[in-house]
Enzyme design. Structure first.
Site, PDB file in Angstrom:
ATOM      1  N   ASP A 144      36.310 -37.118  67.706  1.00  0.00           N
ATOM      2  CA  ASP A 144      37.731 -37.250  68.032  1.00  0.00           C
ATOM      3  C   ASP A 144      38.357 -35.856  68.075  1.00  0.00           C
ATOM      4  O   ASP A 144      38.040 -35.010  67.234  1.00  0.00           O
ATOM      5  CB  ASP A 144      38.401 -38.105  66.949  1.00  0.00           C
ATOM      6  N   ASN A 175      41.991 -35.569  69.081  1.00  0.00           N
ATOM      7  CA  ASN A 175      43.459 -35.610  69.022  1.00  0.00           C
ATOM      8  C   ASN A 175      43.990 -36.362  67.807  1.00  0.00           C
ATOM      9  O   ASN A 175      45.166 -36.700  67.737  1.00  0.00           O
ATOM     10  CB  ASN A 175      44.044 -36.198  70.317  1.00  0.00           C
ATOM     11  N   ASP A 197      36.602 -39.119  71.843  1.00  0.00           N
ATOM     12  CA  ASP A 197      37.148 -38.991  73.194  1.00  0.00           C
ATOM     13  C   ASP A 197      36.308 -38.064  74.071  1.00  0.00           C
ATOM     14  O   ASP A 197      35.352 -37.441  73.599  1.00  0.00           O
ATOM     15  CB  ASP A 197      38.614 -38.532  73.140  1.00  0.00           C
ATOM     16  N   ASP A 206      27.439 -46.193  81.649  1.00  0.00           N
ATOM     17  CA  ASP A 206      27.004 -47.570  81.464  1.00  0.00           C
ATOM     18  C   ASP A 206      27.508 -48.392  82.646  1.00  0.00           C
ATOM     19  O   ASP A 206      28.632 -48.184  83.111  1.00  0.00           O
ATOM     20  CB  ASP A 206      27.617 -48.114  80.168  1.00  0.00           C
ATOM     21  N   ASP A 225      23.562 -52.587  82.006  1.00  0.00           N
ATOM     22  CA  ASP A 225      23.771 -53.504  80.893  1.00  0.00           C
ATOM     23  C   ASP A 225      23.367 -54.947  81.207  1.00  0.00           C
ATOM     24  O   ASP A 225      23.686 -55.460  82.286  1.00  0.00           O
ATOM     25  CB  ASP A 225      25.274 -53.490  80.566  1.00  0.00           C
ATOM     26  N   GLU A 253      18.690 -52.355  80.834  1.00  0.00           N
ATOM     27  CA  GLU A 253      18.580 -53.126  79.596  1.00  0.00           C
ATOM     28  C   GLU A 253      17.978 -54.472  79.983  1.00  0.00           C
ATOM     29  O   GLU A 253      18.683 -55.387  80.377  1.00  0.00           O
ATOM     30  CB  GLU A 253      19.947 -53.326  78.935  1.00  0.00           C
ATOM     31  N   HIS A 276      23.194 -48.522  70.117  1.00  0.00           N
ATOM     32  CA  HIS A 276      24.456 -48.975  69.524  1.00  0.00           C
ATOM     33  C   HIS A 276      24.430 -50.454  69.143  1.00  0.00           C
ATOM     34  O   HIS A 276      25.411 -50.955  68.599  1.00  0.00           O
ATOM     35  CB  HIS A 276      25.596 -48.717  70.511  1.00  0.00           C
ATOM     36  N   ASP A 277      23.371 -51.160  69.489  1.00  0.00           N
ATOM     37  CA  ASP A 277      23.255 -52.589  69.146  1.00  0.00           C
ATOM     38  C   ASP A 277      22.287 -52.827  67.993  1.00  0.00           C
ATOM     39  O   ASP A 277      22.043 -53.978  67.628  1.00  0.00           O
ATOM     40  CB  ASP A 277      22.727 -53.380  70.355  1.00  0.00           C
TER      41      ASP A 277
HETATM   42  C1  GLC Z   1      24.589 -55.220  76.007  1.00  0.00           C
HETATM   43  C2  GLC Z   1      25.287 -54.118  75.242  1.00  0.00           C
HETATM   44  C3  GLC Z   1      26.041 -54.719  74.103  1.00  0.00           C
HETATM   45  C4  GLC Z   1      27.062 -55.666  74.662  1.00  0.00           C
HETATM   46  C5  GLC Z   1      26.425 -56.684  75.597  1.00  0.00           C
HETATM   47  C6  GLC Z   1      27.457 -57.368  76.437  1.00  0.00           C
HETATM   48  O1  GLC Z   1      23.635 -55.858  75.259  1.00  0.00           O
HETATM   49  O2  GLC Z   1      24.356 -53.166  74.824  1.00  0.00           O
HETATM   50  O3  GLC Z   1      26.644 -53.756  73.286  1.00  0.00           O
HETATM   51  O4  GLC Z   1      27.714 -56.322  73.623  1.00  0.00           O
HETATM   52  O5  GLC Z   1      25.522 -56.105  76.507  1.00  0.00           O
HETATM   53  O6  GLC Z   1      27.964 -56.502  77.402  1.00  0.00           O
HETATM   54 CA    CA Z   2      40.814 -39.392  70.188  1.00  0.00          CA
END
Ligand code: GLC
Ligand code: CA
Length: 560
Positions: free
Chosen positions: A21, A23, A29, A98, A199, A256, A328-329
């Site tokens: 971050d 700000n 950001d 993404d 995705d 993915e 991130h999942d």
């Molecule tokens: C993918 C993403 C996940 C998201 C899902 C729905 O699995 O990695 O974070 O919640 O798609 O878009």
């Molecule tokens: Ca910020």
């Protein structure tokens, strides 16, 4: 293998909300990413994948896009994105974004218009289906729990959403919609993006009969993956997508992809594949069924290694997988894959060695390079993630106690990976001067970039060495194109393989057992290319590895 510009590169995933971050609003950001480009350059990164930064109500953290042509104001402006692209270019770094095109946000103009008139033009952008006897059209359960069908007030229609109800699925049978998506993708590629991470893409093909299946849950529902596995023909859409967009720009794309049939691999990542690469999720699948977190699987370290070996062997001669330990999942790798005795600095370096030298494109998830760990919370209210909350409810429904359900979330919550990046030991880990949007892991005082930059022995410095080795002039060819050959397969707790071509034979040896292991060598060591700490040069015909020790050797090639 036909050479491609992205071969031999190392990628890094940024989860923008939690990266940096600048700000003081507690949200990472674009300016934060720009400021940290030198850090990533120094680490050895060539490609950055940024999780969604488009305009979004953030019901699913940006995976619910309300305008594909706008940058979320939380993250900054289009000018800043352009600045990021040009600053990255100066450093020889490629940016990919993404691409979330299975669904959009319910706030998207298309869906708003569709809701107003499900039988009109925009209704055809989505799936509006009439209920049966006052009930949902079928018994499919969404990825985030509950039915995939949401009733449309004042009508007998339901609309389809595989994820949250705020994420309506786009109707890929509609040519006009597909064309709008292609135009949007090309617009971004024109801007200078190097490609996309795509995705949830296997979900775009639906069985239009919408059949109910045998329930897999007591409430009579069945996980929607049942349909995804059963339906044929997703490749037709993907081929068109590739032809109309990526291919024209020689873009780098990583899919993915779940629920693919093994024999389809060539269609996805081969020379004529629809994507450059797809993630190898086999380690994830080993430890957890897709579906509910409480249906955890039992597995051993040796199952884990065999999983890696078979994925590598599957791809041999076909294409390159994108190799990951985290995203991130997923929970953090140290907490997830390592037994308690290995959940330390040496263990972190050891699994990094296993993962980064495999054949394929390594992807590092932010914070992995400093050894960030899971961050268990004391109460379900402290979690933010929509899927964690759903999984908690699913666990309770399945009869688990509150305490047990919380434990499951502590292990598997996606928030484990989403806590802010730990930059320094300053307040809020140097992530923000304000109040962070998500809790910060209290271990930031020990685990942070600044401290690790100053410590020659740190996980961060080891990652730098590992990446430098992988990309070094002498070995880049071997690590990129060389064969993957497992060795000592029967040796418990030893994860070991050769990477080999005409020039080099490189042996990667990692001891993930809890005891010392002696490993015989059939050829003399020419050079120790890397070790995670303890190794003292040994000249014999074996090496001795302590628990959590990793070593990379160049072996003399026998002249035949
Ligand atoms: C993918 C993403 C996940 C998201 C899902 C729905 O699995 O990695 O974070 O919640 O798609 O878009
Ligand atoms: Ca910020």
């Amino acid at each position: 293998m036909k050479k491609q510009w992205w071969h031999g590169k190392v990628a890094y995933q940024i989860y923008p909300k939690s990266f940096q971050d600048t700000n003081g609003d507690g949200i990472g950001d674009l300016r934060g990413i720009i400021n940290r480009l030198d850090y990533l350059k120094d680490l050895g990164i060539d490609i950055i994948w940024i999780s969604p930064i488009y305009q979004s109500p953030f019901v699913d953290q940006g995976y619910d896009i309300s305008d594909y042509y706008k940058i979320a104001k939380e993250f900054g402006t289009m000018e800043e994105l352009e600045e990021l692209l040009s600053e990255a270019k100066k450093r020889g770094i490629f940016i990919i974004m993404d691409l979330v095109i299975n669904h959009c946000s319910d706030q998207h103009e298309w869906f708003q218009k569709a809701l107003a008139n499900p039988e009109g033009e925009y209704g055809k952008y989505f799936y509006f289906v009439k209920g049966k006897n006052g009930k949902e059209p079928n018994n499919w359960r969404s990825y985030f729990g509950g039915s995939v069908w949401e009733p449309v007030k004042g009508t007998d229609y339901y609309y389809l959403h595989f994820f949250a109800k705020e994420q309506p699925d786009l109707n890929w049978t509609n040519k006009e919609l597909r064309q709008k998506l292609y135009d949007m993708i090309n617009w971004w590629l024109e801007k200078g993006l190097a490609g996309f991470r795509i995705d949830a893409i296997m979900n775009i093909k639906k069985d239009l009969d919408f059949p109910s299946y045998e329930p897999d849950s007591e409430d009579g529902t069945v996980h929607v993956t049942k349909m995804v596995e059963s339906v044929e023909g997703v490749e037709e859409y993907l081929k068109e997508l590739n032809e109309q967009t990526f291919k024209k720009y020689d873009a780098f794309t990583v899919g993915e992809v779940f629920n693919m049939k093994k024999e389809q691999l060539g269609t996805f990542i081969g020379e004529e594949g629809v994507f450059s690469t797809i993630f190898d999720f086999s380690q994830h699948i080993l430890t957890q069924e897709e579906g509910d977190w409480h249906q955890e699987r039992q597995w051993t370290m040796d199952d884990w290694k065999k999983t890696i070996y078979s994925a590598q062997e599957e791809a041999e001669g076909i294409g390159l997988y994108a190799n990951i330990l985290e995203n991130h999942d997923e929970p953090r790798a140290i907490s997830r894959f390592l037994p308690p005795y290995a959940q330390n600095k040496q263990g972190a370096k050891a699994i990094a060695t296993v993962s980064l030298l495999l054949k394929g494109i390594p992807f590092i998830y932010q914070g992995q390079e400093i050894g960030m760990t899971n961050c268990p919370m004391d109460s379900i209210d402290q979690y933010d993630d929509i899927s964690t909350k759903d999984q908690y409810e699913e666990a309770l429904k399945a009869g688990l106690s509150e305490e047990e359900a919380l434990k499951i979330c502590q292990r598997f919550s996606r928030d484990n990976a989403r806590t802010p990046m730990q930059w320094s030991e300053e307040e809020q880990a140097g992530f923000t001067t304000g109040k962070p949007w998500l809790f910060i892991n209290p271990n930031y005082k020990e685990i942070n970039v600044k401290a690790e930059e100053e410590d020659v022995d740190s996980i961060l410095n080891y990652y730098k060495k590992l990446i430098a080795l992988r990309k070094s002039k002498e070995y880049i060819h071997t690590f990129t194109y060389g064969k993957f050959l497992p060795v000592y397969e029967e040796k418990e707790g030893i994860v070991a393989y050769d990477r080999e071509d005409e020039e080099n034979k490189i042996r990667v040896l990692v001891n993930l057992s809890d005891h010392v292991s002696q490993i015989p060598l059939e050829a003399p060591i020419e050079e120790v290319l890397l070790s995670n700490g303890y190794y003292e040069e040994q000249k014999g015909d074996y090496v001795e590895l302590k628990s959590c020790e990793a070593i990379v050797l160049k072996l003399k090639q026998s002249v035949q």
